[in-house]
Design a protein around this motif. Structure first.
Motif, mmCIF file in Angstrom:
data_model
loop_
_atom_site.group_PDB
_atom_site.id
_atom_site.type_symbol
_atom_site.label_atom_id
_atom_site.label_comp_id
_atom_site.label_asym_id
_atom_site.label_seq_id
_atom_site.Cartn_x
_atom_site.Cartn_y
_atom_site.Cartn_z
ATOM 1 N N LEU A 141 0.801 -1.220 0.000
ATOM 2 C CA LEU A 141 0.000 0.000 0.000
ATOM 3 C C LEU A 141 0.837 1.275 0.000
ATOM 4 O O LEU A 141 0.335 2.344 -0.322
ATOM 5 N N ILE A 142 2.109 1.154 0.348
ATOM 6 C CA ILE A 142 2.961 2.348 0.339
ATOM 7 C C ILE A 142 3.125 2.900 -1.075
ATOM 8 O O ILE A 142 3.447 4.081 -1.258
ATOM 9 N N LEU A 143 2.875 2.068 -2.078
ATOM 10 C CA LEU A 143 2.988 2.519 -3.464
ATOM 11 C C LEU A 143 1.973 3.602 -3.793
ATOM 12 O O LEU A 143 2.181 4.394 -4.709
ATOM 13 N N TRP A 188 -7.147 9.099 -2.126
ATOM 14 C CA TRP A 188 -7.043 7.728 -2.624
ATOM 15 C C TRP A 188 -6.070 6.910 -1.770
ATOM 16 O O TRP A 188 -6.369 5.764 -1.398
ATOM 17 N N ALA A 189 -4.937 7.500 -1.443
ATOM 18 C CA ALA A 189 -3.955 6.798 -0.618
ATOM 19 C C ALA A 189 -4.532 6.479 0.763
ATOM 20 O O ALA A 189 -4.338 5.376 1.295
ATOM 21 N N ASN A 194 -6.771 2.368 4.346
ATOM 22 C CA ASN A 194 -7.797 2.273 5.379
ATOM 23 C C ASN A 194 -7.570 3.290 6.502
ATOM 24 O O ASN A 194 -7.739 2.989 7.694
ATOM 25 N N GLN A 195 -7.188 4.497 6.121
ATOM 26 C CA GLN A 195 -6.929 5.565 7.081
ATOM 27 C C GLN A 195 -7.975 6.676 7.019
ATOM 28 O O GLN A 195 -7.793 7.727 7.617
ATOM 29 N N LEU A 196 -9.069 6.429 6.295
ATOM 30 C CA LEU A 196 -10.127 7.426 6.168
ATOM 31 C C LEU A 196 -11.384 6.906 6.858
ATOM 32 O O LEU A 196 -11.897 5.844 6.517
ATOM 33 N N GLY A 197 -11.876 7.656 7.843
ATOM 34 C CA GLY A 197 -13.047 7.228 8.593
ATOM 35 C C GLY A 197 -14.306 7.204 7.751
ATOM 36 O O GLY A 197 -14.399 7.879 6.714
ATOM 37 N N ALA A 204 -14.990 12.453 0.435
ATOM 38 C CA ALA A 204 -13.996 11.927 -0.505
ATOM 39 C C ALA A 204 -14.632 11.669 -1.865
ATOM 40 O O ALA A 204 -14.068 12.031 -2.905
ATOM 41 N N PHE A 205 -15.803 11.065 -1.867
ATOM 42 C CA PHE A 205 -16.504 10.785 -3.121
ATOM 43 C C PHE A 205 -16.825 12.079 -3.861
ATOM 44 O O PHE A 205 -16.588 12.199 -5.072
#
Length: 264
Positions: A141-143, A188-189, A194-197, A204-205
């Protein structure tokens, strides 16, 4: 509001926005200076008001999508096939404008070198991510953080170029679109990691859809204007048209993939 109605409104906003922005560029904007022609000042203001209103409608309608679709405590998987294609298209646009265009010709050697490195890393990462999404394979996921480095450096170079040109009134939409691109790739990152509540999914959408709208009306009309214009204005040499179009595809595909993943 249903997703079908939201996508319909978005499509209508994009189509009308592209048409009006094209008319604005071909007739109301001086191609040499980038400023609005005095005799077309009032129509141009009306067009600008409409484009801003359409952007507001896109954002608010996307924000008003059914609330229950945004609830879920499981890690998301943005695995929609078109999104995988969008990652590869984005990588191709990055490589083209970085290595095969004159977009960064006015920047310093240090800026160009850093930009080349970040562009190459970002493009390779996006191609690999796109491949993994198309084949169902996992990736680190770091990519997802590498395109953020690219956009930070791209904005530095673009703003440096803008600061040396006084006639940049015609690049306001492109400038706002590029800033939103950075925000969208950051979102997106955070989603992938999985860091967005849950409560931030609607925002975000809506942000991704707004980015798609702005990138559409900034890139496609520019391409159409280039076809019909004999001379290329000096102030347009710093406008990243191809990455803007690729970002539109990326943002829209990311938003739809987010919505589909949460809807399951």
């Amino acid at each position: 509001m249903t997703s079908r109605l939201n996508y319909l409104i978005f499509s209508l906003a994009c189509i009308s926005g592209i048409g009006l922005r094209t008319v604005m560029m071909l007739f109301t904007v001086d191609s040499d200076s980038g400023f609005i022609k005095a005799e077309y000042a009032f129509p141009a203001i009306l067009l600008i008001v409409f484009l801003i209103a359409a952007a507001g409608v896109v954002f608010l309608c996307s924000l008003a999508l059914k609330g229950e679709l945004w609830k879920g405590d499981q890690p998301l998987s943005l695995s929609l096939k078109p999104f995988g294609v969008a990652c590869i298209v984005m990588a191709a646009a990055i490589l083209f404008e970085t290595f095969l265009s004159t977009l960064t010709s006015g920047s310093s050697v240090i800026q160009q070198t850093i930009h080349y490195i970040f562009s190459l890393i970002s493009a390779v990462s996006l191609i690999y991510i796109g491949y993994c999404k198309l084949t169902g394979k996992a990736y680190h996921l770091i990519l997802t953080l590498t395109p953020i480095l690219f956009w930070i450096m791209r904005l530095i170079i673009i703003f440096t170029g803008f600061s040396t040109i006084s006639t940049i009134s015609d690049t306001v939409i492109e400038t706002v679109g590029m800033c939103l691109c950075l925000i969208s790739f950051l979102l997106w990152a955070k989603i992938e990691c999985n860091q967005l509540g849950d409560k931030y999914y609607p925002v975000a959408f809506a942000t991704l859809m707004l980015t798609g709208y702005l990138c559409c009306i900034s890139s496609i009309p520019r391409m159409i204007a280039d076809i019909f214009s004999v001379e290329q204005a000096v102030h347009l040499n710093t406008v990243p048209t191809f990455t803007a179009l690729a970002s539109a595809f990326f943002s829209i595909a990311c938003a739809i993939s987010l919505h589909k993943s949460l809807k399951k």
